[in-house]
Design an enzyme around this catalytic site. Structure first.
Site, mmCIF file in Angstrom:
data_model
loop_
_atom_site.group_PDB
_atom_site.id
_atom_site.type_symbol
_atom_site.label_atom_id
_atom_site.label_comp_id
_atom_site.label_asym_id
_atom_site.label_seq_id
_atom_site.Cartn_x
_atom_site.Cartn_y
_atom_site.Cartn_z
ATOM 1 N N HIS A 24 0.851 -1.193 0.000
ATOM 2 C CA HIS A 24 0.000 0.000 0.000
ATOM 3 C C HIS A 24 0.888 1.245 0.000
ATOM 4 O O HIS A 24 1.286 1.753 1.058
ATOM 5 C CB HIS A 24 -0.925 -0.001 1.219
ATOM 6 C CG HIS A 24 -2.053 0.981 1.119
ATOM 7 N ND1 HIS A 24 -3.379 0.610 1.079
ATOM 8 C CD2 HIS A 24 -2.056 2.332 1.036
ATOM 9 C CE1 HIS A 24 -4.149 1.677 0.988
ATOM 10 N NE2 HIS A 24 -3.346 2.750 0.952
ATOM 11 N N HIS A 26 1.285 4.888 -2.359
ATOM 12 C CA HIS A 26 0.745 5.714 -3.437
ATOM 13 C C HIS A 26 1.863 6.422 -4.205
ATOM 14 O O HIS A 26 2.718 7.073 -3.595
ATOM 15 C CB HIS A 26 -0.219 6.759 -2.872
ATOM 16 C CG HIS A 26 -1.502 6.190 -2.359
ATOM 17 N ND1 HIS A 26 -2.637 6.106 -3.133
ATOM 18 C CD2 HIS A 26 -1.830 5.664 -1.151
ATOM 19 C CE1 HIS A 26 -3.616 5.568 -2.426
ATOM 20 N NE2 HIS A 26 -3.155 5.284 -1.216
ATOM 21 N N ASP A 28 1.700 9.121 -6.062
ATOM 22 C CA ASP A 28 1.670 10.571 -5.866
ATOM 23 C C ASP A 28 1.909 10.961 -4.419
ATOM 24 O O ASP A 28 1.904 12.148 -4.082
ATOM 25 C CB ASP A 28 0.355 11.175 -6.374
ATOM 26 C CG ASP A 28 -0.877 10.489 -5.814
ATOM 27 O OD1 ASP A 28 -0.737 9.438 -5.154
ATOM 28 O OD2 ASP A 28 -1.999 10.991 -6.030
ATOM 29 N N GLY A 186 -9.533 7.821 -2.452
ATOM 30 C CA GLY A 186 -10.259 9.071 -2.294
ATOM 31 C C GLY A 186 -11.141 9.054 -1.059
ATOM 32 O O GLY A 186 -11.058 8.145 -0.228
ATOM 33 N N HIS A 213 -9.894 0.645 -0.534
ATOM 34 C CA HIS A 213 -9.701 1.450 0.670
ATOM 35 C C HIS A 213 -10.978 1.337 1.520
ATOM 36 O O HIS A 213 -12.049 1.759 1.086
ATOM 37 C CB HIS A 213 -9.482 2.919 0.313
ATOM 38 C CG HIS A 213 -8.074 3.263 -0.061
ATOM 39 N ND1 HIS A 213 -7.498 2.858 -1.244
ATOM 40 C CD2 HIS A 213 -7.119 3.990 0.595
ATOM 41 C CE1 HIS A 213 -6.252 3.327 -1.308
ATOM 42 N NE2 HIS A 213 -5.997 4.012 -0.201
ATOM 43 N N GLU A 216 -10.793 3.058 6.949
ATOM 44 C CA GLU A 216 -9.843 4.130 7.273
ATOM 45 C C GLU A 216 -10.622 5.353 7.736
ATOM 46 O O GLU A 216 -10.567 5.743 8.896
ATOM 47 C CB GLU A 216 -8.982 4.468 6.057
ATOM 48 C CG GLU A 216 -7.958 5.565 6.328
ATOM 49 C CD GLU A 216 -7.258 6.059 5.063
ATOM 50 O OE1 GLU A 216 -6.191 6.684 5.203
ATOM 51 O OE2 GLU A 216 -7.784 5.841 3.952
ATOM 52 N N ASP A 313 1.816 3.986 2.960
ATOM 53 C CA ASP A 313 0.733 4.789 2.402
ATOM 54 C C ASP A 313 1.298 5.913 1.546
ATOM 55 O O ASP A 313 1.232 5.858 0.325
ATOM 56 C CB ASP A 313 -0.173 5.331 3.507
ATOM 57 C CG ASP A 313 -1.525 5.805 2.977
ATOM 58 O OD1 ASP A 313 -1.884 5.441 1.835
ATOM 59 O OD2 ASP A 313 -2.230 6.524 3.707
#
Length: 372
Positions: A24, A26, A28, A186, A213, A216, A313
């Site tokens: 996991h 990302h 970006d 998102g 996701h 969370e 993350d």
């Protein structure tokens, strides 16, 4: 010294040097600050800080808001410099280089292609650009005698459910060109997997693996929808599954816990939880239990036999690395090297890879930990 450059020790052993699996992470959320400065200069994008050190501080300060919504606002900057093929390829190449430097032997990098179309790229071109950067970095690692494998997870933004099927089709279209799975990302609250059921039906018909996701920024209903509507094989974070656990009683030696039907299902089917301790603290995902890593329900889930995995993350926003996350957990819960190995074996077993390649990862992890 920043987290990516720092060495973390446990039992006299470098955690950085141990073989690790990252599920996991990302794209970006893992840019180098200096790269952001340089790419922004190339395209004329104004930044909140003009040098790499101050920019790093800005990301970390904004990410400690205790809210996922606020946390996500920092991505306007990173996504802004990832709008060209060259920019995407560079970010992907450096991303893999940084994984390798942290001892990762297999990583899955997730990102949302729909966010990278502002300067005329097509969806397919964005995927190809990212893959070119990944391929270049993997080749460099191998040429130097190292080993790393990296797969793409294409994310669809859940606040744009009408585009989810298109991204699902994009992922399947590139399944033989580096894309290993599908994800939704998102804002979680208000956007359950059920709002994207058609896309998940399509992915299931194509036998394409999915992580969602869930657990969370929303609770058990979100997790339930991820499993029932999304057919999720893994849960992105999933920490709020602990809301389905009831501590019946405690004594000096033991804690007695009962599981609800949902948590029992997740445990029995070994559905991996992609936890990210620092991020979970920053976004308020574990606010119900406390405000420190020691309050994270990770250890309770681990002791109960859930397939917990450790992840970063967003390395930039959280100022972290996988080695740092493992060190934080070891410090908070008294873990030993055997525990850290268990987390890596959990992640390797849950990787979106053919069974033969997962078995190879398991062997590499066992050999690496046995060697210390």
């Amino acid at each position: 010294m920043s987290a990516p450059d720092r060495e973390y020790l446990l039992e006299g052993v470098s955690i950085n040097a141990l073989p690790k699996v990252s599920l996991h992470d990302h794209l970006d959320g893992g840019l180098r600050p200096q790269t952001i400065v340089e790419l922004a200069d190339e395209i004329g994008l104004e930044l909140p800080a003009s040098d790499a050190r101050r920019l790093q501080d800005w990301f970390e300060s904004r990410s400690n808001a205790g809210s996922l919504v606020e946390y996500l606002k920092t991505f306007d900057v990173t996504v802004g410099v990832m709008q060209t093929a060259a920019g995407l390829a560079r970010v992907a190449r450096e991303f893999v280089e940084d994984l390798h430097a942290d001892g990762v032997i297999y990583g899955e990098v997730r990102w949302a292609p729909e966010q990278h179309l502002a300067r005329g790229l097509s969806l397919d071109q964005t995927v190809e650009a990212v893959q070119s950067g990944i391929d270049q970095a993997v080749a460099q690692v191998e040429a130097a005698g190292g080993f790393i494998r990296v797969g793409q997870l294409l994310s669809s933004l859940r606040q744009n459910p009408g585009q989810t099927l298109e991204i699902a089709q994009l992922a399947v279209r590139h399944r033989d060109d580096g894309v290993v799975g599908f994800d939704t990302a998102g804002p979680e609250a208000g956007f359950p997997a059920s709002t994207m059921r058609g896309a998940f039906d399509y992915l299931a018909s194509e036998w394409f693996p999915v992580t969602v996701h869930a657990g969370e920024a929303d609770g058990l209903a979100s997790i339930r929808s991820a499993l029932l509507d999304g057919r999720a094989l893994r849960l992105g974070h999933g920490v709020r599954l602990a809301e389905d656990l009831t501590v019946e009683r405690q004594d000096d030696e033991s804690t007695y816990v009962s599981l609800g039907l949902l948590s029992q299902w997740v445990k029995d089917r070994e559905i991996a939880l992609e936890t990210s301790p620092t991020s979970n603290l920053q976004t308020g995902a574990i606010a119900r239990w406390g405000e420190t890593i020691a309050d994270h329900p990770f250890d309770l889930l681990y002791q109960l036999g859930f397939r917990v995995t450790v992840n970063t993350d967003n390395r930039l926003m959280s100022g972290t690395s996988l080695s740092r996350e493992l060190a934080l957990l070891a410090d908070a819960f008294g873990y030993r090297l055997d525990d850290l190995e268990a987390f890596q074996l959990n992640a390797a077993a849950a990787a979106f890879l053919p069974i033969e390649e997962r078995e190879e990862l398991l062997d590499r992890i066992a050999v690496g930990f046995d060697a210390v």
